[in-house]
Scaffold this motif. Structure first.
Motif, mmCIF file in Angstrom:
data_model
loop_
_atom_site.group_PDB
_atom_site.id
_atom_site.type_symbol
_atom_site.label_atom_id
_atom_site.label_comp_id
_atom_site.label_asym_id
_atom_site.label_seq_id
_atom_site.Cartn_x
_atom_site.Cartn_y
_atom_site.Cartn_z
ATOM 1 N N SER A 1 37.986 48.074 -32.315
ATOM 2 C CA SER A 1 37.699 46.888 -33.046
ATOM 3 C C SER A 1 38.702 46.670 -34.284
ATOM 4 C CB SER A 1 36.275 46.983 -33.534
ATOM 5 O OG SER A 1 36.028 45.561 -34.099
ATOM 6 N N LEU A 2 38.735 47.742 -35.279
ATOM 7 C CA LEU A 2 39.388 47.702 -36.175
ATOM 8 C C LEU A 2 40.946 47.241 -35.893
ATOM 9 C CD1 LEU A 2 37.996 50.565 -38.317
ATOM 10 C CD2 LEU A 2 38.165 48.242 -39.070
ATOM 11 N N ALA A 3 41.599 47.971 -34.987
ATOM 12 C CA ALA A 3 42.665 47.769 -34.309
ATOM 13 C C ALA A 3 43.253 46.301 -34.000
ATOM 14 C CB ALA A 3 43.118 48.852 -33.297
ATOM 15 N N MET A 4 42.154 45.896 -33.180
ATOM 16 C CA MET A 4 42.251 44.588 -32.747
ATOM 17 C C MET A 4 42.267 43.492 -34.089
ATOM 18 S SD MET A 4 43.113 43.006 -30.088
ATOM 19 C CE MET A 4 42.636 43.918 -28.516
ATOM 20 N N TYR A 5 41.518 44.018 -34.893
ATOM 21 C CA TYR A 5 41.227 43.114 -36.177
ATOM 22 C C TYR A 5 42.607 43.027 -36.826
ATOM 23 C CZ TYR A 5 40.222 42.618 -41.260
ATOM 24 O OH TYR A 5 40.198 42.217 -42.447
ATOM 25 N N PHE A 6 43.358 43.889 -36.921
ATOM 26 C CA PHE A 6 44.754 44.082 -37.690
ATOM 27 C C PHE A 6 45.763 43.209 -37.031
ATOM 28 C CE2 PHE A 6 42.858 47.448 -40.298
ATOM 29 C CZ PHE A 6 43.199 46.799 -41.606
ATOM 30 N N GLY B 1 46.800 49.232 -29.440
ATOM 31 C CA GLY B 1 46.863 50.656 -28.965
ATOM 32 C C GLY B 1 47.524 51.439 -30.204
ATOM 33 N N ILE B 2 48.805 50.906 -30.688
ATOM 34 C CA ILE B 2 49.406 51.561 -31.777
ATOM 35 C C ILE B 2 48.738 51.412 -32.928
ATOM 36 C CG2 ILE B 2 51.480 51.321 -33.050
ATOM 37 C CD1 ILE B 2 52.861 49.586 -30.535
ATOM 38 N N TYR B 3 48.114 50.604 -33.119
ATOM 39 C CA TYR B 3 47.119 50.599 -34.482
ATOM 40 C C TYR B 3 46.107 51.599 -34.276
ATOM 41 C CZ TYR B 3 49.031 46.330 -36.524
ATOM 42 O OH TYR B 3 49.915 45.535 -37.107
ATOM 43 N N THR B 4 45.384 51.828 -33.030
ATOM 44 C CA THR B 4 44.477 52.561 -32.968
ATOM 45 C C THR B 4 44.561 54.200 -33.175
ATOM 46 O OG1 THR B 4 43.357 51.081 -31.378
ATOM 47 C CG2 THR B 4 42.893 53.513 -31.179
ATOM 48 N N ARG C 1 50.104 53.685 -44.384
ATOM 49 C CA ARG C 1 51.053 53.102 -43.789
ATOM 50 C C ARG C 1 50.783 51.670 -43.147
ATOM 51 N NH1 ARG C 1 51.355 58.690 -41.705
ATOM 52 N NH2 ARG C 1 50.325 58.124 -39.709
ATOM 53 N N ILE C 2 49.333 51.590 -42.863
ATOM 54 C CA ILE C 2 48.831 50.422 -42.399
ATOM 55 C C ILE C 2 48.840 49.419 -43.576
ATOM 56 C CG2 ILE C 2 46.768 49.134 -41.713
ATOM 57 C CD1 ILE C 2 46.111 51.688 -40.042
ATOM 58 N N ARG C 3 48.574 49.939 -44.844
ATOM 59 C CA ARG C 3 48.546 48.999 -46.064
ATOM 60 C C ARG C 3 50.095 48.239 -45.970
ATOM 61 N NH1 ARG C 3 50.169 49.246 -51.193
ATOM 62 N NH2 ARG C 3 48.415 48.107 -52.825
ATOM 63 N N GLY C 4 51.055 49.474 -46.264
ATOM 64 C CA GLY C 4 52.253 48.875 -46.610
ATOM 65 C C GLY C 4 52.753 47.831 -45.415
ATOM 66 N N HIS C 5 52.500 48.370 -44.132
ATOM 67 C CA HIS C 5 52.990 47.279 -43.027
ATOM 68 C C HIS C 5 52.260 46.016 -43.108
ATOM 69 C CE1 HIS C 5 53.404 45.974 -39.107
ATOM 70 N NE2 HIS C 5 52.182 45.855 -38.873
ATOM 71 N N GLN D 1 54.515 55.110 -37.968
ATOM 72 C CA GLN D 1 54.704 56.474 -37.622
ATOM 73 C C GLN D 1 54.584 57.620 -38.595
ATOM 74 O OE1 GLN D 1 58.894 56.452 -36.082
ATOM 75 N NE2 GLN D 1 59.669 56.077 -38.370
ATOM 76 N N HIS D 2 54.545 58.841 -38.041
ATOM 77 C CA HIS D 2 54.227 59.727 -39.175
ATOM 78 C C HIS D 2 55.292 59.878 -40.345
ATOM 79 C CE1 HIS D 2 50.768 61.417 -36.865
ATOM 80 N NE2 HIS D 2 51.495 61.294 -36.041
ATOM 81 N N GLY D 3 54.800 60.129 -41.616
ATOM 82 C CA GLY D 3 55.866 60.220 -42.556
ATOM 83 C C GLY D 3 54.900 60.809 -43.993
ATOM 84 N N ASP D 4 55.379 60.737 -45.185
ATOM 85 C CA ASP D 4 54.970 61.333 -46.240
ATOM 86 C C ASP D 4 53.596 60.463 -46.739
ATOM 87 O OD1 ASP D 4 56.715 63.234 -46.404
ATOM 88 O OD2 ASP D 4 57.908 61.900 -47.826
ATOM 89 N N ALA D 5 53.497 59.245 -46.308
ATOM 90 C CA ALA D 5 52.225 58.479 -46.463
ATOM 91 C C ALA D 5 51.290 58.811 -45.638
ATOM 92 C CB ALA D 5 52.675 57.048 -46.370
#
Length: 203
Positions: free
Chosen positions: A156-161, A133-136, A84-88, A75-79
């Motif tokens: 495709s990137l979303a499904m990849y993750f 969908g959330i990653y997208t 956010r994806i990297r940290g997750h 979700q939205h934040g300072d990052a």
């Protein structure tokens, strides 16, 4: 007038889920569920319709919880969106490497799914698509920020993750350690240019 139920459905589903996570659907017996939930066989049938139906209820709960967790992480934040994806991804790698880590019910279902057009496969596929969908959405934010090229294939990137997370979960279950899983996470992030060479986050 029907007698009121003397159990809380959510508690029964939670107890059954623990059994299904350990044994899987096929190997779990009704006796296993009776021991775990404290309900008799007839009560289980009356309330849920049988073992498979109870598994699907537990899977639905697991799917909702997984979607909430990923949504909160991204979700939205300072990052930035990519941060956010990297940290997750890195946090998940660390979690999966812990000795007490177990696969989720969704991953159990994915492994047991036959790919046939049955309810289990349908629910499993829907859960995967929900996570993608959330990653997208997060990747769309990154593209709007100029962090991804306009022609990036976001679905495709979303499904990849989704695949990376599920794969790391199974590797962790097989005993692959933290260093290896963190390396997998970092390498997976290189497709985004998300500072993959930086120090991994701490647990």
């Amino acid at each position: 007038m029907a007698r009121p139920r003397k159990f809380v459905e959510r508690d029964v589903i939670s107890s059954a889920s623990e059994v299904f996570v350990v044994n899987g659907l096929a190997a779990t017996t009704l006796d296993d569920l009776v021991r775990a939930t404290g309900l008799g066989k007839q009560s289980l049938y009356n309330a849920f319709g049988g073992k498979r139906e109870l598994f699907l209820r537990a899977l639905s709960e697991d799917r909702d919880e997984a979607a909430r967790a990923v949504s909160e992480a991204l979700q939205h934040g300072d990052a930035s969106p990519l941060e956010r994806i990297r940290g997750h991804v890195l946090r998940r790698a660390i979690e999966f490497s812990r000795s007490d880590s177990r696969v989720s019910l969704a991953t159990r279902a994915l492994v047991e799914s036959t790919g046939e057009q049955d309810q289990l496969s349908t629910v499993t596929k829907a859960g995967i698509e929900e996570l993608a969908g959330i990653y997208t959405h997060c990747l769309e934010d990154a593209r709007r920020n100029g962090d991804l090229p306009p022609d990036a294939n976001l679905p495709s990137l979303a499904m990849y993750f989704v695949a990376v997370i599920r794969g790391m979960e199974l590797l962790g279950r097989a005993g692959v350690g933290r260093a290896a899983l963190t390396a997998v996470a970092l390498d997976s992030l290189r497709v985004l240019g998300a500072e993959a060479d930086a120090d991994p986050v701490q647990a």
